[in-house]
Design an enzyme around this catalytic site. Structure first.
Site, short mmCIF file in Angstrom:
data_model
loop_
_atom_site.label_atom_id
_atom_site.label_comp_id
_atom_site.label_asym_id
_atom_site.label_seq_id
_atom_site.Cartn_x
_atom_site.Cartn_y
_atom_site.Cartn_z
N GLU A 177 3.89 -4.89 -0.54
CA GLU A 177 4.55 -4.94 0.77
C GLU A 177 5.80 -4.06 0.81
OE1 GLU A 177 5.90 -8.85 1.95
OE2 GLU A 177 6.41 -8.18 3.97
N LYS A 219 0.49 -4.48 2.52
CA LYS A 219 1.11 -5.22 3.63
C LYS A 219 2.27 -4.38 4.17
CE LYS A 219 3.44 -9.58 4.75
NZ LYS A 219 3.45 -11.03 4.59
#
Ligand code: 5MM
Length: 343
Positions: A177, A219
């Site tokens: 992420e 992400k």
């Protein structure tokens, strides 16, 4: 753990039209959200809130996996089940946030590096023993005057890749992420530039560290104008810019991309994901899914307010948002029907 098991888990998390629920807020973040609603900032309140989520009837029909926090993975429902087993019973794969937070980056005022690599191998083994099958680590990139620095992008990309390699060694699918924040008044084009540079650097580092792309998920942020930017592009323009950026940077071997919501309203996060899938899904090599925290949880938290009498209505609000995002995965989200009602 074989490579095939990692691939199977990664594919399962983005299969069909489901997505992920991020419920991995650290205590400080959780308390910030509780404080706005006068909910007590206690371990008991945190446990009650997370119990409400993991026991929400029907949640598993639209949520494939849930990201827990260290405290949460050790907690139980009032009936005595671990949260991990409650999730499994609902058909939701349990995961765990393993970074220890974004800390000031030395020599780079206003920028951070995410920490948590020390002892990570041992912590991953413990989490895997507790039933986690995937993990998550967030690096934060802050746009601003002269920011981000190349140093910030590189150090966070390096940490993300080292984390991802350790996860795969432990048999956990890494969710990688890198978040370009939407705070600030920068234009969408600047977010696109920064996101492209960040993702390009992340995938170079993932390759250097030998991470199996088929056994991970990305992400990222969507490509958005800063929240204070006077020009706010349309849903379709955001979808176009985001997909363009991802096509330039994310290898086709990655099975799925699950967006963070980053402070967007619940409805916009659904509408933008919907536009990407409605306009581009048939041409994309990876699934476009969601891994939202605020954009799924906030309406439910507003309904709960820390009061046990509101658990049912809060669970309905939670499941409603999960279903809206499930529809967005198919390109079927009805933004008009979901518009906030006046009053
Ligand atoms: C960007 O934050 C992640 C996604 O949440 P949103 O959809 O609300 O943007 C989220 O998983 C985040 O990493 C966790 O909430 C943990 O945050 P902290 O800062 O408490 O570690």
């Amino acid at each position: 753990m074989t490579a095939q098991a990692l691939i199977d888990t990664a594919q399962a998390l983005v299969a069909g039209d489901k997505g992920l629920l991020a419920m991995d807020e650290s205590n400080a973040t959780c308390h910030k959200r509780f404080a706005k609603l006068n909910i007590p900032q206690t371990e008991d309140a945190r446990r009650s809130w997370r119990e409400l989520i993991v026991t929400a009837p029907g949640l598993g029909a639209s949520i494939s996996g849930a990201i827990l926090f260290d405290e949460t993975i050790r907690q139980r429902t009032s009936g005595g089940a671990t949260f991990v087993s409650a999730l499994e019973a609902a058909g939701i794969v349990p995961g765990i946030k393993v970074d220890t937070g974004a800390k000031p980056l030395a020599g780079h005022p206003g920028e951070t590096v995410t920490e948590g690599l020390d002892g990570l191998r041992e912590r991953l083994a413990e989490y895997a023993g507790m039933g986690a099958r995937f993990a998550k680590w967030r690096g934060v990139i802050t746009p601003g005057a002269g920011l981000p620095s190349r140093a910030c992008i590189e150090v966070n990309a390096h940490a993300l890749a080292r984390y991802a390699a350790l996860c795969q060694e432990a048999g956990l699918v890494p969710i990688v992420e890198p978040e370009v924040l939407m705070d600030g008044d920068h234009f969408l084009a600047r977010c696109a530039e920064i996101t492209e540079e960040t993702l390009h650097t992340v995938f170079i580092q993932l390759r250097l560290q030998g991470v199996l792309l088929e056994g991970m998920l990305l992400k990222p942020n969507m490509v958005l104008p800063g929240q204070a930017c006077p020009i706010q592009e349309s849903v379709d323009e955001v979808a176009d810019a985001t997909v363009t950026c991802l096509l330039r940077t994310v290898p086709a071997a990655v099975p799925g991309i699950a967006f963070l919501s980053g402070g967007q309203s619940a409805q916009l996060a659904s509408a933008r994901l919907n536009a990407m899938n409605a306009r581009f899904a048939s041409r994309l090599p990876w699934a476009l899914a969601f891994s939202y925290s605020r954009a799924v949880q906030q309406p439910a938290l507003d309904a709960w307010k820390g009061d046990a009498a509101n658990v049912g209505s809060a669970q309905k609000a939670l499941v409603h948002r999960a279903r809206c995002n499930q529809a967005a995965r198919r390109g079927d989200y009805d933004a008009l029907a979901d518009a906030p009602k006046p009053g």
